[in-house]
Design an enzyme around this catalytic site. Structure first.
Site, PDB file in Angstrom:
ATOM      1  N   SER A 118       4.306   0.066   9.751  1.00 63.39           N
ATOM      2  CA  SER A 118       2.977   0.244   9.148  1.00 63.39           C
ATOM      3  C   SER A 118       2.143   1.155  10.046  1.00 63.39           C
ATOM      4  O   SER A 118       2.641   2.182  10.493  1.00 63.39           O
ATOM      5  CB  SER A 118       2.330  -1.122   8.922  1.00 63.39           C
ATOM      6  OG  SER A 118       1.228  -1.024   8.063  1.00 63.39           O
ATOM      7  N   ARG A 133      -9.378  -8.928   3.854  1.00 66.94           N
ATOM      8  CA  ARG A 133      -8.015  -9.420   4.019  1.00 66.94           C
ATOM      9  C   ARG A 133      -7.311  -9.567   2.671  1.00 66.94           C
ATOM     10  O   ARG A 133      -6.120  -9.279   2.551  1.00 66.94           O
ATOM     11  CB  ARG A 133      -8.045 -10.758   4.748  1.00 66.94           C
ATOM     12  CG  ARG A 133      -6.676 -11.369   4.972  1.00 66.94           C
ATOM     13  CD  ARG A 133      -5.779 -10.453   5.786  1.00 66.94           C
ATOM     14  NE  ARG A 133      -4.592 -11.135   6.274  1.00 66.94           N
ATOM     15  CZ  ARG A 133      -3.663 -10.570   7.033  1.00 66.94           C
ATOM     16  NH1 ARG A 133      -3.790  -9.311   7.394  1.00 66.94           N
ATOM     17  NH2 ARG A 133      -2.624 -11.238   7.444  1.00 66.94           N
ATOM     18  N   HIS A 172       5.211  -3.695   0.884  1.00 69.89           N
ATOM     19  CA  HIS A 172       5.066  -3.282   2.274  1.00 69.89           C
ATOM     20  C   HIS A 172       5.504  -4.397   3.234  1.00 69.89           C
ATOM     21  O   HIS A 172       6.029  -4.134   4.314  1.00 69.89           O
ATOM     22  CB  HIS A 172       3.600  -2.917   2.509  1.00 69.89           C
ATOM     23  CG  HIS A 172       3.314  -2.338   3.849  1.00 69.89           C
ATOM     24  ND1 HIS A 172       3.941  -1.205   4.324  1.00 69.89           N
ATOM     25  CD2 HIS A 172       2.459  -2.714   4.831  1.00 69.89           C
ATOM     26  CE1 HIS A 172       3.478  -0.929   5.539  1.00 69.89           C
ATOM     27  NE2 HIS A 172       2.587  -1.828   5.862  1.00 69.89           N
ATOM     28  N   ASP A 173       5.283  -5.625   2.832  1.00 74.33           N
ATOM     29  CA  ASP A 173       5.669  -6.768   3.656  1.00 74.33           C
ATOM     30  C   ASP A 173       7.153  -6.826   3.963  1.00 74.33           C
ATOM     31  O   ASP A 173       7.566  -7.584   4.845  1.00 74.33           O
ATOM     32  CB  ASP A 173       5.300  -8.081   2.934  1.00 74.33           C
ATOM     33  CG  ASP A 173       3.915  -8.575   3.311  1.00 74.33           C
ATOM     34  OD1 ASP A 173       3.309  -8.013   4.242  1.00 74.33           O
ATOM     35  OD2 ASP A 173       3.450  -9.544   2.674  1.00 74.33           O
ATOM     36  N   ASP A 223       7.467  -0.560  -1.684  1.00 73.00           N
ATOM     37  CA  ASP A 223       6.268  -0.403  -0.849  1.00 73.00           C
ATOM     38  C   ASP A 223       5.354   0.657  -1.458  1.00 73.00           C
ATOM     39  O   ASP A 223       5.728   1.823  -1.558  1.00 73.00           O
ATOM     40  CB  ASP A 223       6.712   0.019   0.562  1.00 73.00           C
ATOM     41  CG  ASP A 223       5.572   0.055   1.575  1.00 73.00           C
ATOM     42  OD1 ASP A 223       4.406  -0.114   1.189  1.00 73.00           O
ATOM     43  OD2 ASP A 223       5.888   0.246   2.774  1.00 73.00           O
TER      44      ASP A 223
END
Lengths: 403, 403
Positions: free
Chosen positions: A146, A216, A352-353, A319
């Site tokens: 990232s 968040r 993305h995780d 992603d």
């Protein structure tokens, strides 16, 4: 052997030109340094130096973010701490022990928003300073995901002779405008929270929790994918026992289900505001948004041209924060600059995780690349090598470039 | 002939079971009703009854949203008001003259969040009531985009005998969890704004502008695509004369550029809060999130089975709010229920906004479908008809189903 420590590195001038008298950098190390086995791991936006569990200590949080790559870093794992000396440092501007807005300034009060603006370049420079302090010169590898992957790219451009291998994971040469927009909205959520108080909320008893929680939640949407959210939550209700109490609501809301996806976002946002500083969120997202590999160069390829090692670019099909297309552009920049590179694309619905939650897919190519460079057995590339005639029909191929 | 009016339609019981004594519905009509030429147009989330410009009046805003489909609806346009009698009504829960949270309740004060929760089904029921009031029985067509397309689908399920043709545009049978999440975050941005005051902000002199602005900015991100944002803004700075004053900021922000994309979001959010009510935003997004075509039926196909007309499903390749995959699933539900359908996919980088900003692509199939149903010349389908042997290699084919 593992250490958890911080180093006072003296006066530090940031890229913006402003300086602080004493840069403190909090870091952890794992394994034994033998002179040429150091691996610098760069953390993501809200990560910390706590990349792995301590011997006997599991992945305990110790008041920081949890050990965020405990499945990848450790004895016998992909970044094997029996072989490598792993260093991970909290970046300037963050809030896990390294100097940042919440740190004590010269007058004894927290800097707040008087803390100098930070850039990804400042992170690399602080890491270089820390490594000098630890007696580490050249690195075997710099690895990160990232915005930590941007940190890796900055290393290759800034210190091209300092690492044999670099592994930018789930990253890009720069953020795209869609992600810039979402980051900007997240910052506005923080700065419009009256408890933010222009950034001077320390010691007032009021912190901008609502704004940071919203920021968040936007992050989580970016880190997941449509497919992973459909799979994880669907449109399910969180059930009758679920309580909506994180955010204010009104009677009309009660007619509609409180969904699993909302419950997930609310729960995680509540946990996050307990561990992260709102000003750091502003500072670190700005550093990410500002990063542009080509800045000061003619192009991305030009920025990478002096790097003499090899690069493994890893990306994930699901992603949308950092897309496989962006990773391919990055790989193409390496190719243009004649840097040995493989672009290893991992098929994943996890968004993305994926770089955090699919260690079984990330581990093997990473391990083999650290051991053998581009010749590593599990390392694949998007470009077919001429000799690789048999694999014409596979979407991703083993690279035959050797290290 | 055009009219701008509102109708008091008497007591109305919402699907939630709560009632109000007098439902007022604001509407506009264009063209002359000849008994079988009525077209109901359904507006999107923050749209209004003001679908087209008035004769001689251009697309003036008249204190409402601007004429949002002025390129599609009008004399000589795709929905030709020389031929059709077009009716567009502001939906219950909105704020352009139809009863909603900002309307005066029985005690003379605005309802606020005492206004009953509304659903897409309530919108259809109010529209049906209005059409009865106007003397319109059966409709030639029901047309709408985005959540207005959900409104169209609800019509097909609820009043299957009342329309010859339906055109759900850039929509789906239900929202996916990613969009549910973003809508939930947008609502939280509003309800955490202290000026929201539990929804009772009317007359206090304070309105939750910051929260509503954030919600709108999230909307814009959903309405655009990565490609359109890259094309429109790139990573460009808005220039030295651009002023950041919509949201609070801190000195460190000044080191970084104020980007075009931020300037766009800020400017549009500022305009939006002048024209839209924050409680309406809560109400209408909840209606959208709650909509599920299959609710009360065995499946989407079952919900559509009684509809005897034809359907033109239109979708856009760059739309991630409502994807072409979702539209294809919807088309498949029509096919399963033996409803004549074409799924016309439009290649566009413009994201969800394409249905508003690409009239040259939306107009022809819409015009031809209204004239000739599925036999319309510009109408294409994703499924090849057996007779259509010549078009094997085109991604999208003319449908040979006849009306």
């Amino acid at each position: 052997m593992t250490t958890r420590d911080s180093a006072d590195l003296g006066a530090f001038t940031f890229e913006c030109g402003q300086a602080i008298d004493d840069l403190r950098v909090a870091y952890e190390t794992y394994g034994e340094f033998d002179g040429d086995n150091a691996v610098l791991v760069c953390h993501a936006l809200t990560g910390s130096q706590h990349v792995a569990g301590f011997a006997g200590g599991g992945s305990e949080t110790s008041g920081q973010a949890r050990a965020w790559w405990n499945d990848i870093v450790g004895p016998g794992k992909a970044i094997d701490t029996n072989d490598y000396y792993v260093v991970c440092a909290n970046v300037p501007g963050s809030c896990y022990g390294t100097s940042g807005p919440a740190s004590e300034g010269p007058d004894g009060d927290p800097y707040g928003t008087d803390f100098p603006p930070v850039t990804v370049g400042d992170w690399s420079r602080a890491q270089r300073r820390l490594l000098d302090h630890l007696g580490v010169g050249r690195l075997r590898a710099v690895v990160g995901g990232s915005v930590g992957g941007m940190n890796v790219l900055d290393w290759a451009a800034r210190y091209p002779d300092d690492a044999d291998l670099i592994v930018p994971v789930a990253t890009a040469a720069r953020l795209d405008p869609q992600c810039l927009a979402i980051d900007a909205i997240a910052r506005r959520a923080i700065t419009t929270d009256p408890n933010w108080q222009g950034g001077a909320y320390y010691g007032t008893g009021e912190t901008p929790d609502d704004g940071l929680a919203l920021a968040r939640q936007l992050g989580h949407v970016m880190y997941l994918s449509k497919a992973s959210m459909a799979d994880k939550f669907g449109r399910r209700s969180a059930g009758r026992d679920a309580i909506r109490d994180t955010f204010p609501s009104d009677p009309a809301a009660g007619f509609f289900p409180y969904r699993d996806v909302e419950s997930y976002l609310d729960y995680n946002a509540e946990r996050f505001v307990e561990r992260f500083d709102a000003n750091s969120y502003l500072y670190l997202t700005r550093a990410m948004d500002d990063f542009d590999l080509s800045e000061g160069y003619e192009s991305d390829a030009d920025a990478l041209a002096a790097f003499e090692g090899e690069a493994l670019v890893m990306s994930f099909t699901g992603d949308w924060h950092f897309t496989t297309d962006q990773a391919e552009e990055l790989a193409e920049a390496f190719r243009t600059s004649d840097v040995g590179v493989a672009h290893h694309v991992i098929d994943s619905d996890h968004g993305h995780d994926a770089f955090l939650v699919e260690p079984e897919k990330v581990g093997p190519p990473l391990r083999d690349f650290l051991d053998s460079g581009l010749a590593g057995r599990s390392v694949t590339d998007t470009v077919e090598s001429d000799e690789d005639d048999e694999s014409d029909f596979a979407p991703v191929h083993n690279s035959l470039f050797s290290g």
